[in-house]
Scaffold this active site. Structure first.
Site, PDB file in Angstrom:
ATOM      1  CB  CYS A 117     -31.147  33.584   4.411  1.00 12.85           C
ATOM      2  SG  CYS A 117     -32.793  33.807   5.394  1.00 12.85           S
TER       3      CYS A 117
ATOM      4  CD  GLU B 208     -33.395  40.567   7.898  1.00  8.08           C
ATOM      5  OE1 GLU B 208     -32.617  39.592   8.061  1.00  8.08           O
ATOM      6  OE2 GLU B 208     -33.977  41.260   8.713  1.00  8.08           O
TER       7      GLU B 208
ATOM      8  CG  ASN C 138     -34.381  32.471  -0.574  1.00  9.56           C
ATOM      9  OD1 ASN C 138     -34.400  33.801  -1.052  1.00  9.56           O
ATOM     10  ND2 ASN C 138     -34.251  32.293   0.710  1.00  9.56           N
TER      11      ASN C 138
HETATM   12  P1  NAD Z   1     -28.462  38.561  -4.649  1.00  9.25           P
HETATM   13  O1  NAD Z   1     -27.924  39.526  -3.572  1.00  9.25           O
HETATM   14  O2  NAD Z   1     -27.643  38.325  -5.832  1.00  9.25           O
HETATM   15  O3  NAD Z   1     -29.909  39.015  -5.089  1.00  9.25           O
HETATM   16  C1  NAD Z   1     -30.831  39.571  -4.146  1.00  9.25           C
HETATM   17  C2  NAD Z   1     -31.557  40.845  -4.842  1.00  9.25           C
HETATM   18  O4  NAD Z   1     -30.793  41.771  -5.030  1.00  9.25           O
HETATM   19  C3  NAD Z   1     -32.133  40.609  -6.364  1.00  9.25           C
HETATM   20  O5  NAD Z   1     -33.426  41.266  -6.460  1.00  9.25           O
HETATM   21  C4  NAD Z   1     -31.015  41.054  -7.161  1.00  9.25           C
HETATM   22  O6  NAD Z   1     -31.320  41.619  -8.480  1.00  9.25           O
HETATM   23  C5  NAD Z   1     -30.556  42.325  -6.363  1.00  9.25           C
HETATM   24  N1  NAD Z   1     -29.195  42.927  -6.478  1.00  9.25           N
HETATM   25  C6  NAD Z   1     -28.162  42.238  -6.817  1.00  9.25           C
HETATM   26  N2  NAD Z   1     -26.902  42.901  -6.731  1.00  9.25           N
HETATM   27  C7  NAD Z   1     -27.790  44.477  -6.529  1.00  9.25           C
HETATM   28  C8  NAD Z   1     -26.958  45.422  -6.633  1.00  9.25           C
HETATM   29  N3  NAD Z   1     -25.730  45.559  -6.551  1.00  9.25           N
HETATM   30  N4  NAD Z   1     -27.444  46.672  -6.174  1.00  9.25           N
HETATM   31  C9  NAD Z   1     -28.848  46.594  -6.010  1.00  9.25           C
HETATM   32  N5  NAD Z   1     -29.654  45.298  -6.017  1.00  9.25           N
HETATM   33  C10 NAD Z   1     -28.908  44.214  -6.426  1.00  9.25           C
HETATM   34  O7  NAD Z   1     -29.002  37.279  -3.700  1.00  9.25           O
HETATM   35  P2  NAD Z   1     -29.825  36.049  -4.430  1.00  9.25           P
HETATM   36  O8  NAD Z   1     -28.781  35.060  -5.132  1.00  9.25           O
HETATM   37  O9  NAD Z   1     -30.942  36.444  -5.132  1.00  9.25           O
HETATM   38  O10 NAD Z   1     -30.230  35.171  -2.880  1.00  9.25           O
HETATM   39  C11 NAD Z   1     -29.622  34.444  -2.241  1.00  9.25           C
HETATM   40  C12 NAD Z   1     -29.038  35.180  -1.067  1.00  9.25           C
HETATM   41  O11 NAD Z   1     -29.922  35.842  -0.407  1.00  9.25           O
HETATM   42  C13 NAD Z   1     -28.335  34.315  -0.111  1.00  9.25           C
HETATM   43  O12 NAD Z   1     -26.896  34.653   0.518  1.00  9.25           O
HETATM   44  C14 NAD Z   1     -29.149  34.298   1.054  1.00  9.25           C
HETATM   45  O13 NAD Z   1     -28.806  33.663   2.372  1.00  9.25           O
HETATM   46  C15 NAD Z   1     -29.833  35.459   1.103  1.00  9.25           C
HETATM   47  N6  NAD Z   1     -31.107  35.546   1.752  1.00  9.25           N
HETATM   48  C16 NAD Z   1     -31.306  36.015   2.976  1.00  9.25           C
HETATM   49  C17 NAD Z   1     -32.403  36.369   3.802  1.00  9.25           C
HETATM   50  C18 NAD Z   1     -32.532  36.882   5.043  1.00  9.25           C
HETATM   51  O14 NAD Z   1     -33.823  37.145   5.352  1.00  9.25           O
HETATM   52  N7  NAD Z   1     -31.602  37.322   5.806  1.00  9.25           N
HETATM   53  C19 NAD Z   1     -33.516  35.613   3.117  1.00  9.25           C
HETATM   54  C20 NAD Z   1     -33.416  35.012   1.717  1.00  9.25           C
HETATM   55  C21 NAD Z   1     -32.113  35.089   1.226  1.00  9.25           C
END
Ligand code: NAD
Length: 478
Positions: A283, A249, A150
């Site tokens: 988020c 996060e 995002n």
């Molecule tokens: P996601 O968890 O699907 O992916 C995030 C990252 O993790 C990607 O690079 C993905 O390839 C990797 N990933 C996925 N599964 C993994 C695993 N099993 N092991 C290691 N890496 C893995 O999330 P998304 O759909 O890309 O992003 C949206 C989510 O992120 C929302 O829930 C949002 O709230 C959260 N978010 C949190 C923050 C924060 O600062 N708290 C900021 C932005 C987004």
């Protein structure tokens, strides 16, 4: 134009060992934008080994020298801001002006930590004249930084800059949906700023493959993860098994509380920004709007009017872009059906944009529901789209109860002219970020992180440096 994105390892572009690439589509058009290296265990191993080899020399440099390189990276990011932001805008779908702000944010992380590293030091602890005891803040070594789609460059900078500043080396794994902007920054850091090859590597690919291999790699001594609760849990299990520290996060369903004494000329646009910025894919988004009963109807009417003025599309004057991924586009539409079946009252929006040529991508209308109760799924689950649930409350206690009645705890907004009330309520809310009379206020200087299901550990601010260092205590008998 379409791109091909390869890994960046030991200061050079590196093709995937498997020879495989993942297709990346452009959110604004739904058409192919890039081929992304499908990293696997062997690519991750190559990147981690390269980082580990580069570590001792980087760790042993004077902090002021590391800081100087980080400051240079900030300067070069700013010089190339249009180029980097254009990639970011095409990959995420966000309007260019918003992408420019994100890239500027990334520059600020390098600037902030490049300066701050000079004042990081341990302490001398007085345990009597017979001993001299002191602490040192030491880096972990190889840090894995895993980020979502995002706000890729901003989140990348947020993890990478503090980790490097204090002498760690990094293997970053951006989302497979948004690889390009971080690759550009890694390249310019090595090619133009004097960052030694191997100190910052970028491995691309799917989470289950490249991401998981990174967390499992025995030489990775700390992971900073930003993303979903689902993936956070999986990573948490591995980190627990390996006994490595983790910053998580995760997501949110943040309450935004509007009291009857709020200045509505600020609270209305602020509450609209809170759930529509980046098409709701933030988020921290304030997606549960708690409104005091006495102003409820007037507030709903004004919010609906303000939402009507949002221009969704890919044109230059658009203020809201598409959703970044097709699954996300489909998920948000599913929630429109959920809201209907739960009996929420649709005030505006509630569907995808009519599919003419200019809106062939993944666009949805900014959507407002009233008549929501806090037990409905649209009030409990993170939708990650521009969807607002408005929930009435009676008094301060009722607002606090509703605000805290969630498994998440990332952020909360409070709108009131009574600052004492604002501070009282702020102290009672279970969330890592509280904003009073603004939403999503703060900068690189302010710590960020979650309570409850939104995660643990802190990014940003001075606080982040503690999470990228481990404390050693040395005691000498005199
Ligand atoms: P996601 O968890 O699907 O992916 C995030 C990252 O993790 C990607 O690079 C993905 O390839 C990797 N990933 C996925 N599964 C993994 C695993 N099993 N092991 C290691 N890496 C893995 O999330 P998304 O759909 O890309 O992003 C949206 C989510 O992120 C929302 O829930 C949002 O709230 C959260 N978010 C949190 C923050 C924060 O600062 N708290 C900021 C932005 C987004």
């Amino acid at each position: 134009m379409t791109y091909r994105f390869d890994h960046f390892i030991a200061g050079a572009s590196s093709t995937p060992a498997s020879g495989k690439y993942l297709p990346k589509m452009e959110p604004a058009t739904g058409k192919p934008l890039a081929q992304v290296a499908a990293g696997d265990k062997s690519d991750v191993d190559k990147a981690v080994q390269s980082a580990y080899t580069a570590w001792p020399a980087w760790r042993d440099r004077r902090p002021i020298e590391r800081g100087r390189i980080l400051l240079k990276i900030a300067e070069k990011i700013r010089e190339r801001i249009n180029e980097i932001a254009t990639i970011e805008a095409r990959e995420t779908g966000k309007p260019l002006v918003q992408a420019l702000r994100e890239v500027e944010g990334a520059a600020q992380y390098f600037e902030f930590y490049g300066g701050l590293v000079n004042v990081m030091h341990g302490e001398v602890i007085d345990i009597g004249a017979a001993y001299h005891s002191y602490t040192r803040r030491e880096p972990y070594g190889v840090v894995g930084v895993i980020t979502p789609w995002n706000a890729p460059i901003n989140q990348g900078g947020r993890g990478i800059a503090p980790a490097l500043a204090v002498g760690n080396v990094v293997v970053a794994k951006p989302s497979e949906e948004t690889s390009g902007s971080l690759l550009e920054v890694a390249r310019l850091a090595v090619d133009e700023c004097g960052l030694p090859p191997g100190v910052l590597n970028v491995v691309l690919g799917a989470g289950q493959e490249a991401g998981k291999s990174l967390v499992e790699h025995p030489l990775v001594r700390k992971v900073a993860f930003t993303g979903s609760v689902r993936a956070g849990r999986e990573i948490g299990r591995i980190a627990a098994e390996r006994i490595i520290p983790l910053t998580l996060e995760l997501g949110g369903k943040s309450p935004n509380i509007v009291f009857e004494d709020a200045d509505l000329s600020l609270a209305v646009p602020g509450s609209v920004r809170a759930f529509t910025a980046n098409a709701g894919q933030i988020c921290l988004a304030g997606t549960r709007c708690l409104v005091q009963e006495s102003i409820h109807d007037a507030f709903v009417e004004r919010v609906t009017r303000a939402v009507k003025a949002i221009k969704v599309g890919a044109d230059k004057d658009a203020t809201m872009g598409p959703l970044t991924t097709k699954p996300q586009f489909e998920k948000v539409q599913e929630y429109f059906n959920v809201a209907k079946s739960e009996g929420a009252k649709l005030e505006i929006g509630g569907q995808k944009l009519a599919n003419d040529e200019s809106t062939a991508g993944w666009f949805v209308e900014p959507t407002v529901y009233s008549g929501v109760t806090n037990d409905m799924r649209i009030a409990r689950e993170e939708i990650f789209g521009p969807v607002l649930a408005i929930i009435p409350f009676t008094d301060d206690e009722d607002a606090i109860r509703l605000a805290n009645d969630t498994e998440y705890g990332l952020a909360a907004g409070i709108w009131t002219r009574d600052l004492s009330r604002g501070l009282r309520v702020a102290a009672r809310l279970e969330a890592g970020q509280i904003y009073v009379n603004e939403y999503q206020a703060g900068g690189v200087e302010t710590p960020l992180g979650g309570y409850k299901g939104s995660g643990y550990g802190r990014e940003k601010g001075v606080e982040a440096l503690h999470h990228y260092t481990q404390l050693k205590c040395v005691t000498i008998k005199l």
